[in-house]
Scaffold this active site. Sequence first.
Site, PDB file in Angstrom:
ATOM      1  N   CYS A  16      50.590  29.690  15.191  1.00  0.00           N
ATOM      2  CA  CYS A  16      51.572  28.598  15.237  1.00  0.00           C
ATOM      3  C   CYS A  16      52.973  29.160  15.408  1.00  0.00           C
ATOM      4  O   CYS A  16      53.554  29.681  14.452  1.00  0.00           O
ATOM      5  CB  CYS A  16      51.488  27.768  13.961  1.00  0.00           C
ATOM      6  SG  CYS A  16      52.701  26.430  13.924  1.00  0.00           S
ATOM      7  N   CYS A  19      55.582  27.559  12.990  1.00  0.00           N
ATOM      8  CA  CYS A  19      55.486  27.962  11.587  1.00  0.00           C
ATOM      9  C   CYS A  19      55.888  29.414  11.385  1.00  0.00           C
ATOM     10  O   CYS A  19      56.644  29.742  10.472  1.00  0.00           O
ATOM     11  CB  CYS A  19      54.052  27.784  11.077  1.00  0.00           C
ATOM     12  SG  CYS A  19      53.307  26.192  11.434  1.00  0.00           S
ATOM     13  N   ASP A  20      55.348  30.297  12.221  1.00  0.00           N
ATOM     14  CA  ASP A  20      55.482  31.734  11.996  1.00  0.00           C
ATOM     15  C   ASP A  20      56.510  32.423  12.884  1.00  0.00           C
ATOM     16  O   ASP A  20      56.850  33.583  12.643  1.00  0.00           O
ATOM     17  CB  ASP A  20      54.117  32.419  12.177  1.00  0.00           C
ATOM     18  CG  ASP A  20      53.089  31.891  11.187  1.00  0.00           C
ATOM     19  OD1 ASP A  20      53.485  31.539  10.061  1.00  0.00           O
ATOM     20  OD2 ASP A  20      51.896  31.828  11.538  1.00  0.00           O
TER      21      ASP A  20
END
Length: 202
Positions: A16, A19-20
Amino acid sequence: NVPGEDQYRNKGVAYCPHCDGPLFKGKRVAVVGGGNSGVEAAIDLAGLVSHVTLLEFDDKLRADEVLQKKLRSLGNVTIITSALTQEVLGDGQKVTGLVYKDRIGGDAHRIELEGIFVQIGLLPNTEWLKGAVALSPRGEIVIDDRGQTSVPGVFAAGDCTTVPYKQIIIAMGAGSTAALSAFDHLIRTTVPKSSGAVAEAA
């Protein structure tokens, strides 16, 4: 499913970019996948990291042309097509690189980097619903803005549906929507009296 992927999951291998991605600020990363998801991820990451290498198995990218044009305009992106990802490399603690094979020439190449984002697309686990509710060509459960499926009284939510943006927070919101819609459906549905109903108390 290449050697090293499981070992370095969450140690440089991510799925992701939203997200990351911030964890790799100023670092070198690869994106595996040249469809819309992969190209969108590469565009997103290019604003955070020092360099993005996009690897695509096919001999051309499959993303929408407008996304490809945007990607090609970025100075810190390298696009490699006909690339078969073969191995995730690491030092035992974190990712240090990636090996891919040139599908045309057959040569193996190594890229030094700190992060790998796998964006090859996922199919929803909805095989058991075939014939029960309407599914999209990709196997997603078709829902409306209330979470209603093609079958009255059957609701669905999350990444297995046609909702855009497969994110945990969106799935949670969609779950709330489907639950409220199911409740609304139930209170508006007439329930037939059971033949074995208990007589009302006097």
